[in-house]
Scaffold this motif. Sequence first.
Motif, PDB file in Angstrom:
ATOM      1  N   GLY A 199       0.786  -1.238   0.000  1.00 46.96           N
ATOM      2  CA  GLY A 199       0.000   0.000   0.000  1.00 46.96           C
ATOM      3  C   GLY A 199       0.810   1.275   0.000  1.00 46.96           C
ATOM      4  O   GLY A 199       0.255   2.368  -0.182  1.00 46.96           O
ATOM      5  N   TYR A 251       4.523 -13.689  15.215  1.00 51.16           N
ATOM      6  CA  TYR A 251       5.587 -13.610  14.200  1.00 51.16           C
ATOM      7  C   TYR A 251       6.470 -14.868  14.235  1.00 51.16           C
ATOM      8  O   TYR A 251       6.803 -15.440  13.199  1.00 51.16           O
ATOM      9  CB  TYR A 251       6.401 -12.346  14.477  1.00 51.16           C
ATOM     10  CG  TYR A 251       7.483 -12.014  13.474  1.00 51.16           C
ATOM     11  CD1 TYR A 251       7.159 -11.418  12.247  1.00 51.16           C
ATOM     12  CD2 TYR A 251       8.823 -12.254  13.757  1.00 51.16           C
ATOM     13  CE1 TYR A 251       8.160 -11.075  11.339  1.00 51.16           C
ATOM     14  CE2 TYR A 251       9.827 -11.917  12.862  1.00 51.16           C
ATOM     15  CZ  TYR A 251       9.492 -11.323  11.652  1.00 51.16           C
ATOM     16  OH  TYR A 251      10.484 -10.980  10.761  1.00 51.16           O
ATOM     17  N   THR A 263      16.645  -2.073   8.481  1.00 51.99           N
ATOM     18  CA  THR A 263      15.563  -1.624   7.583  1.00 51.99           C
ATOM     19  C   THR A 263      14.565  -0.864   8.457  1.00 51.99           C
ATOM     20  O   THR A 263      14.714  -0.815   9.681  1.00 51.99           O
ATOM     21  CB  THR A 263      14.809  -2.818   6.945  1.00 51.99           C
ATOM     22  OG1 THR A 263      14.107  -3.508   7.984  1.00 51.99           O
ATOM     23  CG2 THR A 263      15.743  -3.772   6.220  1.00 51.99           C
TER      24      THR A 263
HETATM   25  P1  NDP Z   1       9.953  -3.670   5.450  1.00 50.40           P
HETATM   26  O1  NDP Z   1       8.923  -3.356   6.479  1.00 50.40           O
HETATM   27  O2  NDP Z   1      11.086  -2.717   5.244  1.00 50.40           O
HETATM   28  O3  NDP Z   1       9.232  -3.931   4.028  1.00 50.40           O
HETATM   29  C1  NDP Z   1       8.163  -4.812   3.974  1.00 50.40           C
HETATM   30  C2  NDP Z   1       7.701  -4.979   2.544  1.00 50.40           C
HETATM   31  O4  NDP Z   1       6.627  -5.934   2.536  1.00 50.40           O
HETATM   32  C3  NDP Z   1       7.142  -3.708   1.936  1.00 50.40           C
HETATM   33  O5  NDP Z   1       7.431  -3.657   0.550  1.00 50.40           O
HETATM   34  C4  NDP Z   1       5.628  -3.870   2.159  1.00 50.40           C
HETATM   35  O6  NDP Z   1       4.824  -3.145   1.234  1.00 50.40           O
HETATM   36  C5  NDP Z   1       5.481  -5.367   1.915  1.00 50.40           C
HETATM   37  N1  NDP Z   1       4.263  -5.899   2.493  1.00 50.40           N
HETATM   38  C6  NDP Z   1       3.865  -5.864   3.796  1.00 50.40           C
HETATM   39  N2  NDP Z   1       2.647  -6.427   3.928  1.00 50.40           N
HETATM   40  C7  NDP Z   1       2.266  -6.838   2.691  1.00 50.40           C
HETATM   41  C8  NDP Z   1       1.105  -7.450   2.151  1.00 50.40           C
HETATM   42  N3  NDP Z   1       0.059  -7.805   2.931  1.00 50.40           N
HETATM   43  N4  NDP Z   1       1.051  -7.683   0.810  1.00 50.40           N
HETATM   44  C9  NDP Z   1       2.084  -7.342   0.021  1.00 50.40           C
HETATM   45  N5  NDP Z   1       3.210  -6.758   0.455  1.00 50.40           N
HETATM   46  C10 NDP Z   1       3.297  -6.504   1.779  1.00 50.40           C
HETATM   47  O7  NDP Z   1      10.497  -5.132   5.832  1.00 50.40           O
HETATM   48  P2  NDP Z   1      11.997  -5.705   5.887  1.00 50.40           P
HETATM   49  O8  NDP Z   1      12.697  -5.400   4.626  1.00 50.40           O
HETATM   50  O9  NDP Z   1      12.605  -5.334   7.172  1.00 50.40           O
HETATM   51  O10 NDP Z   1      11.701  -7.284   5.987  1.00 50.40           O
HETATM   52  C11 NDP Z   1      11.554  -8.101   4.823  1.00 50.40           C
HETATM   53  C12 NDP Z   1      11.326  -9.537   5.260  1.00 50.40           C
HETATM   54  O11 NDP Z   1      12.438  -9.965   6.052  1.00 50.40           O
HETATM   55  C13 NDP Z   1      10.086  -9.723   6.137  1.00 50.40           C
HETATM   56  O12 NDP Z   1       9.487 -10.953   5.841  1.00 50.40           O
HETATM   57  C14 NDP Z   1      10.656  -9.748   7.548  1.00 50.40           C
HETATM   58  O13 NDP Z   1       9.815 -10.440   8.416  1.00 50.40           O
HETATM   59  C15 NDP Z   1      11.966 -10.452   7.303  1.00 50.40           C
HETATM   60  N6  NDP Z   1      12.970 -10.200   8.324  1.00 50.40           N
HETATM   61  C16 NDP Z   1      13.408  -8.928   8.537  1.00 50.40           C
HETATM   62  C17 NDP Z   1      14.394  -8.697   9.491  1.00 50.40           C
HETATM   63  C18 NDP Z   1      14.928  -7.347   9.742  1.00 50.40           C
HETATM   64  O14 NDP Z   1      15.750  -7.240  10.652  1.00 50.40           O
HETATM   65  N7  NDP Z   1      14.556  -6.317   9.007  1.00 50.40           N
HETATM   66  C19 NDP Z   1      14.938  -9.804  10.283  1.00 50.40           C
HETATM   67  C20 NDP Z   1      14.428 -11.096   9.947  1.00 50.40           C
HETATM   68  C21 NDP Z   1      13.473 -11.268   8.990  1.00 50.40           C
HETATM   69  P3  NDP Z   1       4.471  -1.566   1.529  1.00 50.40           P
HETATM   70  O15 NDP Z   1       5.746  -0.816   1.252  1.00 50.40           O
HETATM   71  O16 NDP Z   1       3.378  -1.264   0.576  1.00 50.40           O
HETATM   72  O17 NDP Z   1       4.070  -1.486   2.980  1.00 50.40           O
END
Ligand code: NDP
Length: 240
Positions: free
Chosen positions: A35, A147, A182
Motif C-alpha cells: 500500500g 511472528y 531496515t
Molecule cells: P519492510 O517493512 O522494510 O518492508 C516490507 C515490505 O513488505 C514492503 O514492501 C511492504 O509493502 C510489503 N508488504 C507488507 N505487507 C504486505 C502485504 N500484505 N502484501 C504485500 N506486500 C506486503 O520489511 P523488511 O525489509 O525489514 O523485511 C523483509 C522480510 O524480512 C520480512 O518478511 C521480515 O519479516 C523479514 N525479516 C526482517 C528482518 C529485519 O531485521 N529487518 C529480520 C528477519 C526477517 P508496503 O511498502 O506497501 O508497505
Amino acid sequence: MSKVAVVTGGTRGIGAAICEALDKAGYKVAATYAGNDDAAKKFTEKTGIPAFKFDVGSFDACNENIKKISDELGPIDILVNNAGITRDGFLHKTTPKHWHEVVQTNLDSVFNMCRCVIEGMRERGFGRIINISSINGQSGQVGQTNYAAAKAGILGFTKALAQESASKGITVNAIAPGYIETEMVRAVPPEVLAKIVEKIPVKRLGKADEIASMVLFLASDKAAFATGATFSINGGQYFA
Ligand code: NDP
C-alpha cells in the motif's frame, strides 16, 4: 533468455535490495507491495523495476497478479517470498486481529504465492523458491508469538515443498535473517535496539545487501543441489 523473478515486498528494505541485486545480475524482476505507493513510485523511478500492488495475504489477489506479471514479463522462474509485517506484544495482550494479520501476511502469503507458481514450474522443469523467515522463527522472541509462529511455519513449509519438488528441477530454501537495518528494525525503540546489537557477536546490524547476496546464489544454477535448507544470516547471534 532472461529468467523472470518475483519478489514480494520488493519495494522497500530487504526486498528492494534483493530486487536490485537480481536486476543487476540480468534477471527480469517484478516487485510487489501492499500500500505504500510513494515508496513503490520512488523504487520504480530509481531502478526501472515494475511494482505490482496487491495483498499477498489474499489468494485471489495473488492468483490475479501472478497472471498479470506472467503476461507482462513471462513465466515465473524465481519466487522470493519476502513480504512480512510485525504486530508485537506479549501473548496476554495480543488480539486475534494481530494474530491473524501476522499469520496471513507472513505465512498464508507463502502458500498463496507458491500455489500460484508451482504448477508452471513443475511443467517447465525449473524453479527457485526462496522464503524469507527470521532468526525469531528459529529462536522464538518475547512479544512475538504471532511472528515467531509464522516464521517457524515457513521453515516446515520449505522442507515439505522441497521434498515434493526436488525431482522437478525446483529448489525451495529459506533464509533466516538476523537483525537487518531496515524500517522494520528502525521501528524498535533505540534502547531495545542497543541491547540487541550488544548480543550480536559481530556487534552490528546486518545489511539488506547481505541477504540479497544469498538470494542471488540460491536463484542461480550453481545452487541446484541446495534444497530444503535454512540459511541463517545473523552475525553469529543464533546457531540453529
Ligand atoms: P519492510 O517493512 O522494510 O518492508 C516490507 C515490505 O513488505 C514492503 O514492501 C511492504 O509493502 C510489503 N508488504 C507488507 N505487507 C504486505 C502485504 N500484505 N502484501 C504485500 N506486500 C506486503 O520489511 P523488511 O525489509 O525489514 O523485511 C523483509 C522480510 O524480512 C520480512 O518478511 C521480515 O519479516 C523479514 N525479516 C526482517 C528482518 C529485519 O531485521 N529487518 C529480520 C528477519 C526477517 P508496503 O511498502 O506497501 O508497505
